[in-house]
Motif scaffolding. Structure first.
Motif, PDB file in Angstrom:
ATOM      1  N   HIS A  14       0.853  -1.187   0.000  1.00 40.49           N
ATOM      2  CA  HIS A  14       0.000   0.000   0.000  1.00 40.49           C
ATOM      3  C   HIS A  14       0.886   1.233   0.000  1.00 40.49           C
ATOM      4  O   HIS A  14       1.874   1.281   0.728  1.00 40.49           O
ATOM      5  CB  HIS A  14      -0.929   0.006   1.212  1.00 40.49           C
ATOM      6  CG  HIS A  14      -2.065  -0.938   1.068  1.00 40.49           C
ATOM      7  ND1 HIS A  14      -1.982  -2.254   1.458  1.00 40.49           N
ATOM      8  CD2 HIS A  14      -3.299  -0.775   0.556  1.00 40.49           C
ATOM      9  CE1 HIS A  14      -3.127  -2.856   1.197  1.00 40.49           C
ATOM     10  NE2 HIS A  14      -3.948  -1.978   0.652  1.00 40.49           N
ATOM     11  N   GLN A  15       0.519   2.193  -0.813  1.00 42.25           N
ATOM     12  CA  GLN A  15       1.281   3.438  -0.936  1.00 42.25           C
ATOM     13  C   GLN A  15       0.305   4.603  -0.849  1.00 42.25           C
ATOM     14  O   GLN A  15      -0.761   4.569  -1.468  1.00 42.25           O
ATOM     15  CB  GLN A  15       2.018   3.470  -2.279  1.00 42.25           C
ATOM     16  CG  GLN A  15       2.823   4.690  -2.531  1.00 42.25           C
ATOM     17  CD  GLN A  15       3.998   4.810  -1.566  1.00 42.25           C
ATOM     18  OE1 GLN A  15       4.578   3.833  -1.154  1.00 42.25           O
ATOM     19  NE2 GLN A  15       4.321   6.024  -1.200  1.00 42.25           N
ATOM     20  N   THR A  16       0.674   5.629  -0.108  1.00 39.95           N
ATOM     21  CA  THR A  16      -0.161   6.824  -0.042  1.00 39.95           C
ATOM     22  C   THR A  16       0.327   7.824  -1.084  1.00 39.95           C
ATOM     23  O   THR A  16       1.499   8.194  -1.094  1.00 39.95           O
ATOM     24  CB  THR A  16      -0.117   7.462   1.360  1.00 39.95           C
ATOM     25  OG1 THR A  16      -0.617   6.514   2.298  1.00 39.95           O
ATOM     26  CG2 THR A  16      -0.966   8.722   1.413  1.00 39.95           C
ATOM     27  N   SER A  60      -4.898  13.222  -0.237  1.00 42.26           N
ATOM     28  CA  SER A  60      -4.087  12.049   0.109  1.00 42.26           C
ATOM     29  C   SER A  60      -4.974  10.820   0.028  1.00 42.26           C
ATOM     30  O   SER A  60      -6.106  10.818   0.527  1.00 42.26           O
ATOM     31  CB  SER A  60      -3.514  12.176   1.519  1.00 42.26           C
ATOM     32  OG  SER A  60      -2.650  13.275   1.593  1.00 42.26           O
ATOM     33  N   ARG A  62      -4.726   6.297  -0.118  1.00 38.86           N
ATOM     34  CA  ARG A  62      -3.930   5.074   0.006  1.00 38.86           C
ATOM     35  C   ARG A  62      -4.355   4.089  -1.072  1.00 38.86           C
ATOM     36  O   ARG A  62      -5.548   3.800  -1.235  1.00 38.86           O
ATOM     37  CB  ARG A  62      -4.158   4.475   1.395  1.00 38.86           C
ATOM     38  CG  ARG A  62      -3.193   3.395   1.752  1.00 38.86           C
ATOM     39  CD  ARG A  62      -3.289   3.133   3.251  1.00 38.86           C
ATOM     40  NE  ARG A  62      -2.255   2.218   3.657  1.00 38.86           N
ATOM     41  CZ  ARG A  62      -2.485   1.012   4.127  1.00 38.86           C
ATOM     42  NH1 ARG A  62      -3.724   0.581   4.253  1.00 38.86           N
ATOM     43  NH2 ARG A  62      -1.484   0.241   4.473  1.00 38.86           N
TER      44      ARG A  62
END
Length: 88
Positions: A14-16, A60, A62
């Motif tokens: 997972h990347q924000t 932002s 995720r």
């Protein structure tokens, strides 16, 4: 785009993504729509923060990315959105 994401991250992960763009009511929807095309999910929950003067919004969100190429594609596609100025 030639990044070192594959050296720094273990995929899938997972990347924000932080998207900064013109303060417009459709910016979060455009970001989510773009992500749905490249990383479909039912649980996107963007966080929106206005700039101090209110001219820009930071969105932002995720995202589950599956590879270096997938992550680079998402950065590239988000940057193409008309309201977007930066993708971090």
């Amino acid at each position: 785009m030639d990044t070192r994401f594959d050296e720094l991250l273990d995929f899938p992960c997972h990347q924000t993504f932080k998207v900064m763009g013109i303060a417009h009511e459709t910016l979060p929807d455009q970001v989510v729509s773009c992500l749905q095309q490249h990383a479909p999910s039912d649980d996107y929950a963007p966080t929106i923060r206005p700039s101090s003067k209110g001219n820009y919004h930071s969105v932002s969100i995720r995202v589950k990315v599956t590879s270096k190429e997938h992550m680079e594609l998402i950065y590239t596609e988000l940057a193409k959105l008309e309201l977007v100025r930066y993708v971090l």
